[in-house]
Every structure is written in C-alpha cells, then in structure tokens.
Write a protein that holds these residues in place. Sequence first.
Motif, short mmCIF file in Angstrom:
data_model
loop_
_atom_site.label_atom_id
_atom_site.label_comp_id
_atom_site.label_asym_id
_atom_site.label_seq_id
_atom_site.Cartn_x
_atom_site.Cartn_y
_atom_site.Cartn_z
N ALA A 133 0.83 -1.21 0.00
CA ALA A 133 0.00 0.00 0.00
C ALA A 133 0.86 1.25 0.00
CB ALA A 133 -0.93 -0.01 1.21
N ARG A 134 1.96 1.22 0.71
CA ARG A 134 2.85 2.38 0.74
C ARG A 134 3.50 2.64 -0.61
NH1 ARG A 134 5.27 1.04 6.79
NH2 ARG A 134 3.79 2.37 7.93
N GLN A 135 3.49 1.63 -1.47
CA GLN A 135 3.98 1.81 -2.84
C GLN A 135 2.83 2.06 -3.82
OE1 GLN A 135 7.29 1.93 -3.70
NE2 GLN A 135 7.61 1.85 -1.47
N GLY A 136 1.63 2.15 -3.30
CA GLY A 136 0.47 2.40 -4.16
C GLY A 136 -0.08 1.17 -4.84
N ARG A 137 0.33 0.00 -4.39
CA ARG A 137 -0.10 -1.24 -5.06
C ARG A 137 -1.13 -1.98 -4.21
NH1 ARG A 137 5.74 -1.54 -6.07
NH2 ARG A 137 5.95 -2.90 -4.24
N PHE A 138 -2.09 -2.60 -4.89
CA PHE A 138 -3.07 -3.45 -4.24
C PHE A 138 -3.73 -4.33 -5.28
CE2 PHE A 138 -5.73 -0.17 -5.95
CZ PHE A 138 -6.98 -0.72 -6.13
N ARG A 139 -4.50 -5.27 -4.83
CA ARG A 139 -5.29 -6.13 -5.71
C ARG A 139 -6.67 -6.28 -5.09
NH1 ARG A 139 -2.23 -8.96 -2.41
NH2 ARG A 139 -3.11 -10.75 -1.30
N THR A 140 -7.61 -6.75 -5.88
CA THR A 140 -8.94 -7.02 -5.34
C THR A 140 -9.13 -8.53 -5.23
OG1 THR A 140 -9.93 -6.96 -7.55
CG2 THR A 140 -9.95 -4.92 -6.27
N GLU A 141 -9.85 -8.94 -4.19
CA GLU A 141 -10.12 -10.35 -3.95
C GLU A 141 -11.62 -10.54 -3.75
OE1 GLU A 141 -5.98 -11.35 -1.51
OE2 GLU A 141 -7.92 -11.41 -0.47
N ARG A 142 -12.10 -11.69 -4.15
CA ARG A 142 -13.51 -12.01 -3.91
C ARG A 142 -13.71 -12.35 -2.44
NH1 ARG A 142 -16.27 -16.15 -7.91
NH2 ARG A 142 -18.02 -15.38 -6.67
N LEU A 143 -14.82 -11.90 -1.89
CA LEU A 143 -15.20 -12.26 -0.52
C LEU A 143 -16.71 -12.27 -0.45
CD1 LEU A 143 -14.22 -12.87 2.38
CD2 LEU A 143 -14.45 -10.43 2.86
N MET A 144 -17.26 -13.31 0.15
CA MET A 144 -18.70 -13.44 0.26
C MET A 144 -19.33 -12.18 0.87
SD MET A 144 -20.82 -16.54 2.12
CE MET A 144 -19.89 -17.75 1.18
N PHE A 145 -20.45 -11.77 0.31
CA PHE A 145 -21.26 -10.63 0.73
C PHE A 145 -20.70 -9.29 0.26
CE2 PHE A 145 -21.31 -13.53 4.62
CZ PHE A 145 -22.28 -14.35 4.11
N HIS A 146 -19.59 -9.25 -0.48
CA HIS A 146 -19.00 -8.00 -0.94
C HIS A 146 -19.16 -7.90 -2.45
CE1 HIS A 146 -17.28 -8.33 3.04
NE2 HIS A 146 -16.88 -7.07 2.97
N LEU A 147 -19.95 -6.95 -2.91
CA LEU A 147 -20.26 -6.84 -4.34
C LEU A 147 -19.04 -6.52 -5.18
CD1 LEU A 147 -23.58 -4.80 -4.06
CD2 LEU A 147 -23.34 -7.25 -4.49
N ALA A 148 -18.20 -5.63 -4.69
CA ALA A 148 -17.02 -5.22 -5.46
C ALA A 148 -15.79 -6.03 -5.10
CB ALA A 148 -16.74 -3.74 -5.22
N GLY A 149 -15.96 -7.04 -4.26
CA GLY A 149 -14.79 -7.71 -3.72
C GLY A 149 -14.15 -6.81 -2.67
#
Length: 270
Positions: free
Chosen positions: A125-141
């Motif tokens: 995060a301090r480098q501005g990097r992230f990814r999205t992951e699927r998780l139950m009940f979360h529409l956008a992951g």
Amino acid sequence: MSRPGSLSQTPNPALGPGEVPDDSAFLDRLADRLAGLPGVEAVSLGGSRAQGTNRPDSDWDLSIYYRGTFDPQDLRDVGWPGEVAEVGAWGGGVFNGGAWVHVEGRPVDIHYRDLNSVEHELAEARQGRFRTERLMFHLAGIPSYIVVGELAINQVLRGDLPQPSYPEALRENAPKVWWSLAELTFGYAADGHAAQGRLAQCAATLTVAMSYAAHAVLSARGEWTTNEKTLLSRAGLSGLDDILTDFTPANLPDACEAARALADSARSAG
C-alpha cells in the motif's frame, strides 16, 4: 466479514438476574482470552464498536493477529457456541477466515490476521499497489489494503500493532484502478444488459459499478474502507437507490445514463 445470520441468543453466565452488562469488563475478558490463544501476538477491536457508531445490539468484531500459523482448534477448545472456520476458509486471501460465536450471550465475530500477510500489504500500500479479492457478501470484492485500513481504524486491545496513515502513493493510484473498473462495468450494464431489457442483471451490474466508483471516491479522499455497508452513502452515491426505484425494462438505457452521471458528478466533486 459480518455473520450471515444471528445464532440463537444464550444467557450471559457472568450476570445475575437483573444485572446490566458492563461492556468494558466484557471486552477485557474477551481480549484476555483471545490474547492467550497459542500464537496470538495482538488483538484489536474493529467494526462499529471501534468507531463509536454501534447500536446496543451490534456485534463485537475482533481480530486476532498471529505470526505464520494459527490453529483454529485452539479457538474451538475455548467452548464458545458458534462456528469456527479453518484458516483460508473465507477465500484464502488477506481475509483468511474467522469465527462467528456467542460469548456470554453476545454475538462476536473473530477474524484471523496473519501478521506476515498484513505487513506485506502495508508495504504494498505504501507503494500504491493493491489487488482485489472475492469475498462473500462484498459486491465489489475487497481491496487487499483492507487489512491496512483495519490497522489504522481499529482499537488495539492487546499487543502492539502499527497504525498507518493513508499512503499518498495509494491515494494517487487506487482511484485510477477503481475508476477503470467502474467505467468498464457501467459500459457493460448499458451494452450487455440494458439494450436487451435484462432488468435484474442490469440492476446488479449497475450496483457493482457504483460500488467500484465509491471505492474510487473514498480512496481519492484518503478514507479507509473496511466493508461495503455504508460504501455508497459515504461516497455520496446513495442516489442509486432512487434510480433503481422506477427500474423497468423500457427505461434501462436512461437509468444507466443516470447512474453513470451520478458517478461522474461524485468524481468531479472529489
């Protein structure tokens, strides 16, 4: 992750007839018990109770931080009624499992947090990097920096944990990623569903697109998100409710345009 449904209420063995629960004493007992589990190095309080927005009937959300390995059987052996998942059962990513239990008659959600994983996501995060992951009940992951946001927002009850500010590099890069996802999804709602009159699929796709847009707005502000419950309202995008109220197969294209205009307005304001 909040529980999908409440367990049946059980009596509070720590209280006598007519006694009122003491939240502070309860939390101390709970934190001590969790901190004493093998491998646990820290315990934090999250959710609405950490932010002072809880209702009297709100769950208690706690995270246990361990280094490398944690055996859920140690948590089961405490004997609290409920469900205790294996590590990795909730998707296997940063949100890697937990438990829904009742402690002294109160609903408690316990989340597993691997310190090695959390520290890695903090560095990313301090480098501005992230990814999205699927998780139950979360529409956008969920963004992988969700565990960093927990460090920033949650109250540390036992042990030592960093409390990071919102990284400038993440504030610069995350909105670009989220807006790209939003724009593509708004486009698919219009071209892939609205044009064919697919009511349910169009509504669902617009809601996902607006969730991406909300993440974009909040990350541009440098505001942490740890769940989706108030995502749209915090970003000024709850107007989607009004757009979907009169949703019919005939007006799907207009609704898509209105939803996209609402997102664009929030983007400009942000």
